[in-house]
Design a protein around this motif. Structure first.
Motif, short mmCIF file in Angstrom:
data_model
loop_
_atom_site.label_atom_id
_atom_site.label_comp_id
_atom_site.label_asym_id
_atom_site.label_seq_id
_atom_site.Cartn_x
_atom_site.Cartn_y
_atom_site.Cartn_z
N ALA A 21 0.54 -0.99 0.05
CA ALA A 21 -0.01 0.33 0.00
C ALA A 21 0.60 1.52 -0.47
CB ALA A 21 -1.11 0.01 1.01
N GLN A 22 1.73 1.12 0.73
CA GLN A 22 3.00 2.01 0.64
C GLN A 22 3.82 2.20 -0.41
OE1 GLN A 22 5.49 2.27 4.28
NE2 GLN A 22 3.93 1.29 5.62
N GLY A 23 3.80 1.27 -1.47
CA GLY A 23 4.35 1.04 -3.10
C GLY A 23 5.68 0.28 -3.19
N LEU A 24 5.50 -0.50 -2.13
CA LEU A 24 7.27 -1.22 -2.11
C LEU A 24 6.81 -2.61 -2.52
CD1 LEU A 24 8.29 -0.74 1.67
CD2 LEU A 24 9.46 0.66 -0.19
N ARG A 25 7.40 -2.74 -3.34
CA ARG A 25 7.49 -4.51 -4.31
C ARG A 25 8.49 -5.30 -3.73
NH1 ARG A 25 7.26 -1.72 -10.53
NH2 ARG A 25 4.85 -1.10 -9.90
N ALA A 26 9.40 -4.75 -2.68
CA ALA A 26 10.23 -5.75 -2.56
C ALA A 26 10.26 -5.56 -1.22
CB ALA A 26 11.60 -5.94 -2.91
N CYS A 27 10.75 -6.37 0.07
CA CYS A 27 11.71 -5.95 1.46
C CYS A 27 12.50 -6.95 1.77
CB CYS A 27 9.36 -6.15 2.31
SG CYS A 27 8.68 -8.25 2.50
N TRP A 28 12.80 -6.79 3.24
CA TRP A 28 13.24 -7.84 3.38
C TRP A 28 12.50 -8.43 4.75
CZ3 TRP A 28 13.71 -3.81 1.03
CH2 TRP A 28 14.87 -3.59 -0.09
N VAL A 29 13.51 -9.60 5.10
CA VAL A 29 13.25 -10.10 6.28
C VAL A 29 14.49 -11.03 6.77
CG1 VAL A 29 10.83 -11.10 5.70
CG2 VAL A 29 12.36 -12.45 5.14
N VAL A 30 13.71 -11.18 8.17
CA VAL A 30 14.74 -12.18 8.30
C VAL A 30 14.60 -13.47 9.13
CG1 VAL A 30 16.63 -12.12 11.30
CG2 VAL A 30 15.71 -9.80 10.51
N LEU A 31 15.17 -14.02 8.77
CA LEU A 31 15.30 -16.07 8.57
C LEU A 31 16.26 -16.61 9.66
CD1 LEU A 31 14.81 -16.92 4.96
CD2 LEU A 31 13.28 -15.97 6.20
N LEU A 32 15.66 -17.02 10.32
CA LEU A 32 15.91 -18.00 11.53
C LEU A 32 16.17 -19.26 11.74
CD1 LEU A 32 18.30 -18.26 14.14
CD2 LEU A 32 15.56 -17.89 16.11
N ASN A 33 17.13 -20.06 10.85
CA ASN A 33 17.34 -21.73 10.33
C ASN A 33 16.00 -21.58 9.65
OD1 ASN A 33 18.77 -22.23 12.65
ND2 ASN A 33 18.09 -22.39 14.16
N GLY A 34 16.04 -21.00 8.94
CA GLY A 34 15.02 -20.84 7.47
C GLY A 34 13.63 -20.36 7.81
#
Length: 67
Positions: A21-34
């Motif tokens: 909704a803010q116009g972002l087409r990508a974001c980042w996430v943190v993965l712990l053991n996948g």
């Protein structure tokens, strides 16, 4: 067991609606053991800070187990 903390990018429909909704087409996430931990971040730098905090916590827990 050694835990692994990573940052992954999500693109397109994987991006939460609130960020799209803010116009972002990508974001980042943190993965712990996948597995995703926490929220999606609008910037890679924010995700890297969160990853560093997770890693510090895991290092502290590992240190406590050794002593």
């Amino acid at each position: 067991m050694q835990s692994k903390v990573d940052v992954a990018v999500m693109i397109g429909s994987g991006v939460p609606q609130t960020l799209r909704a803010q116009g972002l087409r990508a974001c980042w996430v943190v993965l712990l053991n996948g597995e995703q931990r926490g929220t999606a971040f609008a910037s890679r730098d924010e995700a890297q800070e969160c990853r560093a905090a997770w890693q510090a916590l895991l290092d502290l827990e590992q240190s406590d187990r050794l002593h």
